[in-house]
Design a protein around this motif. Structure first.
Motif, short mmCIF file in Angstrom:
data_model
loop_
_atom_site.label_atom_id
_atom_site.label_comp_id
_atom_site.label_asym_id
_atom_site.label_seq_id
_atom_site.Cartn_x
_atom_site.Cartn_y
_atom_site.Cartn_z
N GLY A 50 0.81 -1.21 0.00
CA GLY A 50 0.00 0.00 0.00
C GLY A 50 0.84 1.25 0.00
O GLY A 50 2.06 1.21 -0.14
N ARG A 51 0.14 2.38 0.13
CA ARG A 51 0.76 3.69 0.25
C ARG A 51 0.03 4.43 1.35
O ARG A 51 -1.18 4.39 1.44
CB ARG A 51 0.67 4.45 -1.06
CG ARG A 51 1.56 3.86 -2.13
CD ARG A 51 1.79 4.85 -3.26
NE ARG A 51 2.84 4.36 -4.11
CZ ARG A 51 4.13 4.65 -3.96
NH1 ARG A 51 4.52 5.44 -3.01
NH2 ARG A 51 5.03 4.15 -4.78
N THR A 52 0.80 5.13 2.16
CA THR A 52 0.21 5.90 3.25
C THR A 52 0.40 7.39 3.00
O THR A 52 1.35 7.81 2.35
CB THR A 52 0.87 5.54 4.59
OG1 THR A 52 2.24 5.90 4.54
CG2 THR A 52 0.73 4.07 4.89
N THR A 53 -0.51 8.16 3.51
CA THR A 53 -0.46 9.62 3.48
C THR A 53 -0.23 10.19 2.08
O THR A 53 0.62 11.03 1.86
CB THR A 53 0.61 10.16 4.46
OG1 THR A 53 0.58 9.39 5.66
CG2 THR A 53 0.31 11.60 4.83
N MET A 54 -1.02 9.71 1.12
CA MET A 54 -0.99 10.29 -0.22
C MET A 54 -1.78 11.59 -0.21
O MET A 54 -2.74 11.72 0.55
CB MET A 54 -1.60 9.31 -1.22
CG MET A 54 -0.86 7.99 -1.28
SD MET A 54 -1.57 6.84 -2.48
CE MET A 54 -3.22 6.64 -1.89
N ARG A 55 -1.39 12.54 -1.05
CA ARG A 55 -2.10 13.83 -1.13
C ARG A 55 -2.39 14.18 -2.59
O ARG A 55 -1.55 13.95 -3.46
CB ARG A 55 -1.26 14.93 -0.49
CG ARG A 55 -1.13 14.78 0.99
CD ARG A 55 -0.36 15.92 1.62
NE ARG A 55 -0.16 15.67 3.02
CZ ARG A 55 0.90 15.05 3.53
NH1 ARG A 55 1.86 14.64 2.75
NH2 ARG A 55 1.00 14.86 4.82
N ALA A 56 -3.57 14.75 -2.81
CA ALA A 56 -3.97 15.15 -4.16
C ALA A 56 -4.77 16.44 -4.09
O ALA A 56 -5.40 16.75 -3.07
CB ALA A 56 -4.79 14.05 -4.82
N HIS A 57 -4.77 17.20 -5.18
CA HIS A 57 -5.54 18.43 -5.30
C HIS A 57 -6.43 18.34 -6.53
O HIS A 57 -6.04 17.79 -7.55
CB HIS A 57 -4.63 19.65 -5.45
CG HIS A 57 -5.41 20.89 -5.68
ND1 HIS A 57 -5.61 21.41 -6.95
CD2 HIS A 57 -6.08 21.69 -4.83
CE1 HIS A 57 -6.37 22.50 -6.84
NE2 HIS A 57 -6.66 22.68 -5.57
N ALA A 58 -7.63 18.91 -6.42
CA ALA A 58 -8.55 18.96 -7.56
C ALA A 58 -9.13 20.35 -7.72
O ALA A 58 -9.39 21.05 -6.74
CB ALA A 58 -9.69 17.97 -7.38
N THR A 59 -9.35 20.72 -8.96
CA THR A 59 -10.22 21.84 -9.30
C THR A 59 -11.54 21.20 -9.66
O THR A 59 -11.60 20.34 -10.54
CB THR A 59 -9.66 22.64 -10.49
OG1 THR A 59 -8.39 23.17 -10.11
CG2 THR A 59 -10.61 23.77 -10.87
N VAL A 60 -12.60 21.58 -8.95
CA VAL A 60 -13.91 20.95 -9.09
C VAL A 60 -14.86 21.91 -9.80
O VAL A 60 -15.00 23.06 -9.40
CB VAL A 60 -14.48 20.57 -7.70
CG1 VAL A 60 -15.82 19.88 -7.85
CG2 VAL A 60 -13.48 19.70 -6.94
N MET A 61 -15.51 21.40 -10.86
CA MET A 61 -16.48 22.21 -11.59
C MET A 61 -17.86 21.56 -11.49
O MET A 61 -18.03 20.39 -11.83
CB MET A 61 -16.12 22.37 -13.06
CG MET A 61 -17.13 23.26 -13.77
SD MET A 61 -16.71 23.83 -15.45
CE MET A 61 -15.72 22.58 -16.12
N GLN A 62 -18.83 22.34 -10.98
CA GLN A 62 -20.21 21.89 -10.91
C GLN A 62 -20.87 21.98 -12.28
O GLN A 62 -20.38 22.70 -13.16
CB GLN A 62 -20.99 22.75 -9.91
CG GLN A 62 -20.57 22.54 -8.49
CD GLN A 62 -20.78 21.11 -8.06
OE1 GLN A 62 -21.83 20.51 -8.29
NE2 GLN A 62 -19.76 20.53 -7.46
N ALA A 63 -21.99 21.30 -12.43
CA ALA A 63 -22.74 21.35 -13.68
C ALA A 63 -23.14 22.78 -14.03
O ALA A 63 -23.26 23.12 -15.21
CB ALA A 63 -23.98 20.45 -13.59
#
Length: 156
Positions: A50-63
């Motif tokens: 496995g992998r621990t403490t992964m981090r990610a960022h997203a730009t989220v667009m609503q409909a």
């Protein structure tokens, strides 16, 4: 054995709506993710990886075209018999600074995930809700992906 996508943390994390209302908000969003930290690889004596403490960022667009920013941290693993899964949490930020706190549980790289709202700040204080997320595209190295989320958020 199933492949671990180091970017899978946010792939199935929620892409929550950040349109503040004192009622139920339907989530219909697309998130464009980038892995920021692959986390630390781990291998257990029984063969689980496995992998621990992964981090990610997203730009989220609503409909409706509204945008928000979302950061997620989590853990993912594959058991010795090949079953995959993971869990973590996200913080979504609206333009006015209100934050929405979200937890998620995910299956394997090609399975959908489930998310649950744990509250927030400002107009999201006391918020609840839940939904599902699925990956709709992924770069071959797992470092970037796009996900689609559906569900609802209830504000007090």
């Amino acid at each position: 054995m199933k492949k671990i996508f180091v970017g899978a943390i946010g792939a199935l994390a929620t892409s929550a709506a950040l349109v503040a209302h004192a009622d139920t908000v339907k989530v219909n969003s697309t998130a464009h993710w980038v892995q920021m930290d692959a986390g630390q690889p781990v291998e257990m004596p029984n063969g689980a990886k496995g992998r621990t403490t992964m981090r990610a960022h997203a730009t989220v667009m609503q409909a409706d075209g509204s945008l928000s920013s979302q950061w997620c941290t989590g853990h993912q693993g594959v058991g010795p018999s090949g079953e995959a899964g993971g869990a973590g949490y996200c913080t979504a930020f609206s333009d006015n600074g209100d934050m929405l706190y979200i937890s998620y549980v995910l299956g394997g790289p090609d399975q959908g995930g489930k998310w649950m709202v744990m509250g927030g700040t400002g107009s999201y204080a006391g918020a609840t809700g839940s939904g599902t997320t699925k990956v709709v595209s992924r770069r071959s190295d797992g470092q970037a992906w796009t996900s689609q989320s559906m569900g609802s958020i209830m504000t007090p």
